[in-house]
Motif scaffolding. Structure first.
Motif, PDB file in Angstrom:
ATOM      1  N   VAL A 257     -10.940   2.121  -1.332  1.00 50.91           N
ATOM      2  CA  VAL A 257      -9.787   2.816  -0.775  1.00 50.91           C
ATOM      3  C   VAL A 257      -8.808   1.864  -0.106  1.00 50.91           C
ATOM      4  O   VAL A 257      -7.844   2.286   0.533  1.00 50.91           O
ATOM      5  N   GLY A 258      -9.049   0.573  -0.221  1.00 52.38           N
ATOM      6  CA  GLY A 258      -8.048  -0.378   0.241  1.00 52.38           C
ATOM      7  C   GLY A 258      -8.404  -1.120   1.515  1.00 52.38           C
ATOM      8  O   GLY A 258      -7.528  -1.712   2.144  1.00 52.38           O
TER       9      GLY A 258
ATOM     10  N   PRO B 179     -14.828   5.077   2.174  1.00 52.07           N
ATOM     11  CA  PRO B 179     -15.557   4.883   0.927  1.00 52.07           C
ATOM     12  C   PRO B 179     -15.070   3.641   0.161  1.00 52.07           C
ATOM     13  O   PRO B 179     -14.011   3.094   0.494  1.00 52.07           O
TER      14      PRO B 179
ATOM     15  N   HIS C 271       0.809  -1.225   0.000  1.00 51.91           N
ATOM     16  CA  HIS C 271       0.000   0.000   0.000  1.00 51.91           C
ATOM     17  C   HIS C 271       0.829   1.256   0.000  1.00 51.91           C
ATOM     18  O   HIS C 271       1.759   1.398   0.761  1.00 51.91           O
TER      19      HIS C 271
ATOM     20  N   ARG D  47      -8.151   0.944 -11.466  1.00 59.35           N
ATOM     21  CA  ARG D  47      -7.498  -0.333 -11.765  1.00 59.35           C
ATOM     22  C   ARG D  47      -8.174  -0.993 -12.973  1.00 59.35           C
ATOM     23  O   ARG D  47      -7.510  -1.493 -13.877  1.00 59.35           O
TER      24      ARG D  47
ATOM     25  N   ILE E 214      -0.546   5.864  -6.619  1.00 59.57           N
ATOM     26  CA  ILE E 214      -0.957   4.471  -6.434  1.00 59.57           C
ATOM     27  C   ILE E 214      -0.955   3.753  -7.783  1.00 59.57           C
ATOM     28  O   ILE E 214      -0.462   2.640  -7.920  1.00 59.57           O
TER      29      ILE E 214
ATOM     30  N   TYR F 176       1.724   0.956  -7.994  1.00 54.59           N
ATOM     31  CA  TYR F 176       1.094  -0.329  -7.666  1.00 54.59           C
ATOM     32  C   TYR F 176       0.231  -0.883  -8.789  1.00 54.59           C
ATOM     33  O   TYR F 176       0.464  -1.972  -9.279  1.00 54.59           O
TER      34      TYR F 176
ATOM     35  N   ARG G 153     -10.641   1.631  -7.405  1.00 56.16           N
ATOM     36  CA  ARG G 153     -11.056   0.368  -8.003  1.00 56.16           C
ATOM     37  C   ARG G 153     -11.302   0.504  -9.503  1.00 56.16           C
ATOM     38  O   ARG G 153     -10.819  -0.295 -10.299  1.00 56.16           O
TER      39      ARG G 153
HETATM   40  N1  LIG Z   1      -3.057   2.797  -0.866  1.00 50.01           N
HETATM   41  C1  LIG Z   1      -3.119   1.851  -1.815  1.00 50.01           C
HETATM   42  N2  LIG Z   1      -1.998   1.380  -2.367  1.00 50.01           N
HETATM   43  C2  LIG Z   1      -2.066   0.424  -3.320  1.00 50.01           C
HETATM   44  N3  LIG Z   1      -3.194  -0.126  -3.784  1.00 50.01           N
HETATM   45  C3  LIG Z   1      -4.340   0.303  -3.273  1.00 50.01           C
HETATM   46  C4  LIG Z   1      -4.372   1.303  -2.247  1.00 50.01           C
HETATM   47  N4  LIG Z   1      -5.646   1.524  -1.925  1.00 50.01           N
HETATM   48  C5  LIG Z   1      -6.392   0.708  -2.683  1.00 50.01           C
HETATM   49  N5  LIG Z   1      -5.634  -0.040  -3.501  1.00 50.01           N
HETATM   50  C6  LIG Z   1      -6.096  -1.025  -4.474  1.00 50.01           C
HETATM   51  O1  LIG Z   1      -7.420  -0.676  -4.853  1.00 50.01           O
HETATM   52  C7  LIG Z   1      -8.247  -1.810  -5.046  1.00 50.01           C
HETATM   53  C8  LIG Z   1      -9.515  -1.672  -4.285  1.00 50.01           C
HETATM   54  O2  LIG Z   1      -9.277  -1.805  -2.908  1.00 50.01           O
HETATM   55  P1  LIG Z   1     -10.143  -2.676  -1.934  1.00 50.01           P
HETATM   56  O3  LIG Z   1     -10.846  -3.756  -2.664  1.00 50.01           O
HETATM   57  O4  LIG Z   1      -9.330  -3.050  -0.786  1.00 50.01           O
HETATM   58  O5  LIG Z   1     -11.208  -1.600  -1.552  1.00 50.01           O
HETATM   59  P2  LIG Z   1     -12.241  -1.577  -0.369  1.00 50.01           P
HETATM   60  O6  LIG Z   1     -11.946  -0.341   0.386  1.00 50.01           O
HETATM   61  O7  LIG Z   1     -12.241  -2.853   0.331  1.00 50.01           O
HETATM   62  O8  LIG Z   1     -13.592  -1.364  -1.138  1.00 50.01           O
HETATM   63  P3  LIG Z   1     -15.056  -1.910  -0.781  1.00 50.01           P
HETATM   64  O9  LIG Z   1     -15.549  -1.117   0.382  1.00 50.01           O
HETATM   65  O10 LIG Z   1     -15.842  -1.584  -2.022  1.00 50.01           O
HETATM   66  O11 LIG Z   1     -14.931  -3.358  -0.533  1.00 50.01           O
HETATM   67  C9  LIG Z   1      -7.434  -2.996  -4.616  1.00 50.01           C
HETATM   68  O12 LIG Z   1      -7.037  -3.663  -5.760  1.00 50.01           O
HETATM   69  C10 LIG Z   1      -6.232  -2.408  -3.888  1.00 50.01           C
HETATM   70  O13 LIG Z   1      -5.076  -3.150  -4.135  1.00 50.01           O
END
Ligand SMILES: Nc1ncnc2c1ncn2[C@@H]1O[C@H](COP(=O)(O)OP(=O)(O)OP(=O)(O)O)[C@@H](O)[C@H]1O
Length: 803
Positions: free
Chosen positions: A370-371, A367, A327, A556, A512, A516, A553
């Motif tokens: 956001v990871g 939201p 991250h 990506r 990001i 990433y 998301r």
């Molecule tokens: N700070 C970060 N650095 C690298 N990759 C990130 C980062 N934040 C998010 N991502 C990437 O963004 C994508 C979406 O993140 P993730 O699925 O964890 O979201 P979430 O917050 O769980 O969303 P939801 O609430 O919809 O489930 C993932 O593929 C993740 O790897």
């Protein structure tokens, strides 16, 4: 062929799957539908007023709803009645009309297919009559040695003139195994079908006679009081005589072996319950419906991974390493997570392991995209445990978490136990996704089950209704995620420790993507950096125009879309050399922009001002509107504004009043309403006493907040109370104080980029921002927009109001 008033065959029909019964056209049958696919197919049939095709599921289909798992022929018929039941199932009364066969698949979810009737090829009438006579005779014979044919049915078989119907009646009465029933069902050659059926009935007569003989033999040998043994023995004899299923003993033996191997890891109640059910199965007739249900129960329970616990202890160094490797930024959340696991590690080191789980449950809030899930994933990797995601969004039926009781048709373990089975571990990291979206309904309150699952006092004895014994969840690491913390039921909220993740700025998204997402997606698509690159401008454009989100998301996904196209080009066109995606050629790789900023108005108007806003998804031009209505000086504010923004509207109103009182704003007295009983000369200040104001920030559905629209609101109010138009090509941003000073704001770069896209010519920004942030602003924006630094509200009005 006509199948009802408005349908001829072949036709597109919804397809319903029947797991238990094998239907025939002459029947009117009550059926119970519970799964979503069948219910959707039913809805289509009712909405379109078309017949449906009901096909039998293949044996061992386990509730699957795809064309692979069902037979391709069944009964076309109509739904006579539909009654929803309190347990969520729907009861229908189905009238079978015609046998139908699937020609080709149209839709998989719900099932829909092109269906034609099965066409019967008939032998000569003489031959048919002769065959029917034989069949009836054999049926009578079988009726004497078995219970297949009740007298009413025999009578109908005797009296029915239609050969096909006689075949169907006999087949349905014989309770055939599905595979055989199907092979008879689809036989279009009537002569063949009659012959096969006669053969089968003759075999059945023999088998029944034999059973009787065996029963007599066994009876004489065995002590009559030992009933259980007797029955078993009888079953064995029958099976041996019919050469049936010797695999079954092996299967039962296999269950026993698995159970014994897990015995020392499971609770005593679990062991007893499973053993009891294996014993029960061994006594059942293999083809009975109960045996099937029991067997699927055993198939589930022997998979519960009692013996598997991931050994690794938490190591703070590992957690920190993985979080950082996966991250970008997210400093605060990472720190909090590290602290949480540091505490666990310390407790483990000091040997207070029973307290390890007593702390609160982590909940990542923020939201979408956001990871949150991705952080949980890194934690699981660091602890060398499996990750299981349980989506709680919209979950209403408690039994989905806890499992349905075994007596329920299609019962299964709950999602928690399924999660452990999927992880093949008793202590995985379980992500309870969208815990803020669990619903409460007449099927119970999932919150109560979640509380039990998360409560260290109780979760070592979690009872799944399907398993019917307790499971220890105390070693599981639960992590919840939520979009909106305030929506989590209060008792659950009390058990949680929240880690807030906020939206990313475009700059963060860019980093990001660069560090990433692009490298990860390249790898996934089998591409190398030497094959393709996405340049800075293109990435920025994807972020600003092709995605609109708080997280990354969709970003990506768009990157993946591009790389898919590049990969295809490399293969199909054999193109060589590196492809570079730029802002110019981006259009060739991505479909339409999702978000374009609206162009500024072409006309100067009273009370309409361009404000500049920063949202989690980038900059935007917000047109603030104000109108005056004769009244008493009351201000109304609409547009889903947060408290800070509402306050800033109040400040704006006061600032304008002061400007009017101090004669810095000139009110044309003609606009001030006059009353008949006015005794005094009207003053400028009467304008704000005799009008009500309505200020609206459009796009009312989007919540907005922040103080940076302060000067925009002052301008809108000043414009309507002085009747002076506002320049259509000016936009502004800045906080206002009561004394009329303009204070700096955030997100200047995104705001000015948005202004540029909207065709704004002049931007008014706080002086502090002008001095501090102008370097970050792209050159083309600075070239096209006249950026003016403002210190006070007078500066703003001078530049914004038409002279
Ligand atoms: N700070 C970060 N650095 C690298 N990759 C990130 C980062 N934040 C998010 N991502 C990437 O963004 C994508 C979406 O993140 P993730 O699925 O964890 O979201 P979430 O917050 O769980 O969303 P939801 O609430 O919809 O489930 C993932 O593929 C993740 O790897």
């Amino acid at each position: 062929m006509q199948i009802n008033d408005n349908k001829t065959l072949p036709a597109k029909l919804p397809v319903i799957v029947e797991d238990e019964l094998f239907l025939y056209p002459f029947m009117i049958t009550p059926l119970f539908l519970s799964d979503e696919e069948n219910l959707r197919a039913l809805d289509i049939a009712l909405a379109d007023e078309t017949p449906v095709l009901i096909v039998p599921a293949k044996p061992q289909n386990d509730g699957a709803r795809d064309f692979e798992s069902v037979y391709d022929a069944g009964v076309i018929g109509t739904i006579m009645r539909r009654v929803p039941l309190p347990d969520g199932r729907v009861k229908i009364l189905f009238q079978g009309m015609e046998k139908g066969r699937i020609l080709h698949v149209i839709n998989e979810n719900p099932l829909e297919a092109m269906v034609d009737a099965l066409h019967v090829v008939r032998p000569s009438q003489v031959k048919t009559d002769a065959l029917i006579v034989v069949l009836r005779e054999k049926v009578r014979e079988l009726a004497q040695v078995s219970h297949f044919f009740p007298p009413d049915l025999l009578k109908t078989i005797e009296e029915s003139a239609e050969a096909v119907r006689v075949c169907d009646l006999v087949s349905s009465a014989l309770r055939l195994k599905k595979q055989i029933a199907y092979s008879f069902f689809i036989e279009e050659n009537l002569e063949q079908r009659l012959l096969k059926l006669i053969d089968y009935v003759i075999e059945e007569i023999e088998a029944n006679k034999l059973q009787k003989e065996i029963k007599n033999k066994v009876h004489s040998k065995i002590d009559k009081t030992n009933k259980e043994y007797f029955l078993k023995e009888q079953l064995k004899q029958i099976q041996a005589e019919l050469g049936a299923d010797s695999n079954r003993d092996e299967e039962i033996e296999e269950y026993r072996k698995k159970l014994e191997s897990k015995k020392k890891f499971m609770g005593e109640d679990a062991y007893k319950e499973i053993k009891k059910q294996i014993d029960k199965l061994s006594r059942m007739h293999p083809d009975s419906a109960d045996a099937n249900t029991l067997q699927s129960y055993l198939d589930w329970v022997v998979e519960v991974p009692f013996e598997n616990l991931a050994k690794k202890k938490s190591s703070i160094a590992e957690v920190s390493k993985h979080l950082n490797a996966d991250h970008y930024s997210l400093e605060k959340p990472k720190e909090r997570i590290e602290e949480y696991f540091a505490l666990r590690e310390l407790l483990e080191l000091r040997g207070v392991s029973e307290k390890v789980n007593n702390g609160a449950i982590l909940c990542f809030a923020g939201p979408p995209g956001v990871g949150k899930t991705s952080l949980a994933n890194s934690i699981a990797k660091a602890l060398k445990r499996e990750l299981v995601r349980i989506a709680l969004g919209g979950l209403e039926d408690v039994n989905e978490l806890r499992g349905h009781r075994r007596t329920y048709i299609g019962a299964m373990p709950g999602r928690i136990v399924q999660g452990l089975i999927e992880a093949k571990q008793m202590n995985p990291v379980v992500v309870l996704d969208e815990i803020d979206k669990v619903g409460r309904s007449y099927r119970g309150d999932p919150t109560a089950v979640l509380l039990e699952i998360l409560d260290p006092e109780q979760n070592n004895k979690f009872r799944d209704y399907y398993l019917n014994f307790n499971i220890d969840l105390s070693k599981v690491i639960f992590i919840a995620t939520a979009n909106d913390v305030s929506q989590i039921p209060a008792p659950l909220r009390d058990r949680m420790e929240f880690i807030q993740l906020s939206s990313y700025t475009p700059q963060e998204k860019f980093e990001i993507a660069k560090k990433y997402l692009v490298p990860q997606e390249l790898k996934k698509h089998g591409l190398k950096p030497s094959d393709v690159s996405i340049n800075k401008e293109a990435l920025e454009l994807i972020i600003s125009d092709y995605t609109r989100e708080s997280g990354v998301r969709n970003l990506r996904r768009r990157i993946a879309d591009i790389l898919r196209k590049v990969a295809k080009n490399i293969l199909t066109k054999n193109s060589e050399g590196k492809v570079t995606i730029t802002a110019k050629n981006l259009k060739e790789f991505l479909e339409k922009k999702v978000y374009e900023i609206e162009q500024a108005d072409k006309k100067d108007q009273i009370g309409q001002v361009n404000g500049l806003a920063w949202t989690s998804v980038g900059g935007d031009v917000l047109r603030i509107e104000a109108i005056r209505i004769q009244g008493k000086g009351v201000m109304q504010i609409t547009g889903q504004l947060g408290d800070v923004m509402k306050e800033s509207a109040q400040i704006a109103f006061s600032v304008v009043k002061v400007l009017i009182d101090n004669k810095k704003l000139k009110v044309p007295m003609a606009i001030v309403p006059k009353f008949e009983d006015d005794k005094r000369k009207l003053e400028a200040s009467d304008v704000y006493r005799r009008y009500d104001l309505h200020v609206h920030v459009p796009e009312g559905a989007t919540p907005k907040d922040g103080p940076s629209a302060g000067i925009t609101m002052v301008t809108a109010i000043a414009s309507i109370l002085t009747d002076i138009k506002v320049r259509h090509d000016v936009a502004m941003t800045g906080e206002i104080t009561l004394s009329g000073k303009v204070l700096p704001i955030g997100g200047l770069k995104e705001k000015l980029i948005a202004a540029h896209k909207a065709g704004i010519k002049t931007a008014l920004i706080p002086r502090k921002n002008y001095e501090r942030d102008l370097n970050d602003i792209p050159d083309e924006v600075k070239k096209d927009i006249n950026i003016i630094a403002v210190d006070t509200i007078e500066d703003v009005l001078k530049n914004a109001l038409v002279k």
